[in-house]
Design a protein around this motif. Sequence first.
Motif, short mmCIF file in Angstrom:
data_model
loop_
_atom_site.label_atom_id
_atom_site.label_comp_id
_atom_site.label_asym_id
_atom_site.label_seq_id
_atom_site.Cartn_x
_atom_site.Cartn_y
_atom_site.Cartn_z
N ALA A 144 -17.15 -41.32 66.33
CA ALA A 144 -17.10 -39.40 66.06
C ALA A 144 -17.06 -38.87 67.51
O ALA A 144 -16.37 -37.91 67.84
CB ALA A 144 -17.88 -38.92 64.88
N LEU B 126 -15.00 -39.26 70.11
CA LEU B 126 -13.93 -38.29 71.04
C LEU B 126 -13.93 -37.04 70.39
O LEU B 126 -13.58 -35.97 70.85
CB LEU B 126 -13.01 -39.01 70.86
CG LEU B 126 -12.28 -40.13 71.70
CD1 LEU B 126 -11.36 -41.03 71.05
CD2 LEU B 126 -12.15 -40.06 73.17
N ASP B 127 -13.65 -36.72 69.16
CA ASP B 127 -14.05 -35.45 68.45
C ASP B 127 -15.10 -34.68 68.72
O ASP B 127 -14.54 -33.50 68.40
CB ASP B 127 -13.03 -35.83 66.86
CG ASP B 127 -11.93 -35.78 66.81
OD1 ASP B 127 -11.04 -35.32 67.03
OD2 ASP B 127 -11.47 -37.35 66.12
N ALA B 128 -15.76 -34.56 68.48
CA ALA B 128 -17.37 -34.09 68.19
C ALA B 128 -17.37 -33.73 69.99
O ALA B 128 -17.67 -32.79 69.80
CB ALA B 128 -17.95 -34.94 67.42
N LEU C 189 -13.25 -33.92 73.08
CA LEU C 189 -11.97 -33.24 73.40
C LEU C 189 -12.39 -32.04 73.39
O LEU C 189 -11.81 -31.17 73.76
CB LEU C 189 -11.73 -33.72 71.87
CG LEU C 189 -10.94 -35.29 72.07
CD1 LEU C 189 -10.07 -35.59 71.23
CD2 LEU C 189 -9.91 -35.29 73.50
N LYS D 293 -5.89 -28.37 75.59
CA LYS D 293 -4.42 -28.70 74.88
C LYS D 293 -3.97 -29.38 75.77
O LYS D 293 -3.19 -28.61 76.89
CB LYS D 293 -4.28 -27.51 74.15
CG LYS D 293 -3.24 -27.81 73.96
CD LYS D 293 -1.88 -26.21 72.32
CE LYS D 293 -1.15 -27.33 71.02
NZ LYS D 293 -0.51 -26.13 70.90
N CYS E 231 -9.10 -41.26 66.21
CA CYS E 231 -9.22 -40.06 66.52
C CYS E 231 -8.43 -38.70 66.14
O CYS E 231 -7.03 -39.50 65.72
CB CYS E 231 -9.58 -39.57 68.34
SG CYS E 231 -9.56 -38.18 68.84
N LYS E 232 -8.69 -37.44 65.89
CA LYS E 232 -8.27 -36.59 65.24
C LYS E 232 -6.97 -36.02 66.45
O LYS E 232 -6.09 -35.69 65.98
CB LYS E 232 -8.59 -36.29 64.12
CG LYS E 232 -9.10 -36.45 63.25
CD LYS E 232 -9.96 -36.16 62.21
CE LYS E 232 -10.26 -37.30 60.86
NZ LYS E 232 -11.13 -36.06 59.74
N GLY E 233 -8.10 -35.86 67.61
CA GLY E 233 -7.33 -34.65 68.45
C GLY E 233 -6.90 -34.54 69.26
O GLY E 233 -6.49 -33.69 70.36
N LYS F 217 -4.49 -34.76 74.87
CA LYS F 217 -5.48 -34.08 73.79
C LYS F 217 -3.86 -32.81 72.98
O LYS F 217 -2.85 -32.85 73.44
CB LYS F 217 -5.67 -33.15 74.26
CG LYS F 217 -6.47 -31.94 72.78
CD LYS F 217 -7.71 -31.18 73.61
CE LYS F 217 -8.20 -30.51 72.89
NZ LYS F 217 -9.68 -29.34 73.23
N ARG F 218 -4.44 -33.28 71.68
CA ARG F 218 -2.64 -32.18 70.78
C ARG F 218 -3.07 -30.78 70.71
O ARG F 218 -4.48 -30.75 71.13
CB ARG F 218 -3.81 -32.64 69.05
CG ARG F 218 -2.80 -33.88 68.73
CD ARG F 218 -2.88 -34.25 67.48
NE ARG F 218 -3.54 -35.77 67.31
CZ ARG F 218 -2.40 -36.79 67.04
NH1 ARG F 218 -1.20 -36.50 67.23
NH2 ARG F 218 -2.58 -38.86 66.22
#
Length: 238
Positions: free
Chosen positions: A124, A126-128, A131, A136, A184-186, A237-238
């Motif tokens: 968790a 990276l996302d939390a 990032l 962006k 990672c989602k982001g 990063k998305r």
Amino acid sequence: MNYPLSQKYNTPELMAKIMGPNPIKLEEELLTDCNLPQGSVVCDLGSGQGLTSVFLAKEYGFKVYAADLWSNPEENRKFFSQMGLTDEQIIPVKADATDLPFEQEFFDAVISTDSYNYFGRDAAYLDAKLLPFVKKNGYVYIAVPGMKKDCHDDLPAELLLSWTPEQLEYMHDTTYWADLVSRCKGAEVISVTEMESNDEVWADWLKQDNEYAVGDRKTMEAGGGKYLNFIKIVLKKR
């Protein structure tokens, strides 16, 4: 590989500041395909005594925030000044990697050399924790010490000459890291690859006389390096 930029820093005084296998050479390889322009604002996360931060500022023209929990910012600021850098180019910050004191979307990139494995093994993280501070389409560049193949269930005797099983838990293979960052989602995973910089960066470190380098010699002189590598991770990063 050749290290044309790193060779400028191969002096006894500067090498005395390294805290593990030569982080300057690791960073040069890590940024081989980096397209960040001069003036990019970057975080050197886990910057130690600031040598990698100096390298980023002088060789790439980045504005660098040297973030580290254990080093003294004022001592680092004196070092940066001695290296001819100003607060406009490089800023030392005492910071916990899990609680960064920056504005959201502040950095064009975060670069972490030989430290991410201490705080980034939570899927968790990276996302939390990281990032949110990257713009962006910004980047995360990571170089971590690893293993050719995870062997925690049957640790070689050579590795145990220098490190405990608990210390070795910070080191894993490319499969481990690829799986971790893929959650990672982001961010898009650009690459997770084994680096060339292993034998040479270790050799530079083992020449040092501090107690940690001396302790690491036991494993490396017994041939333990055949189990080890460094791993390059690049995210966008998305």
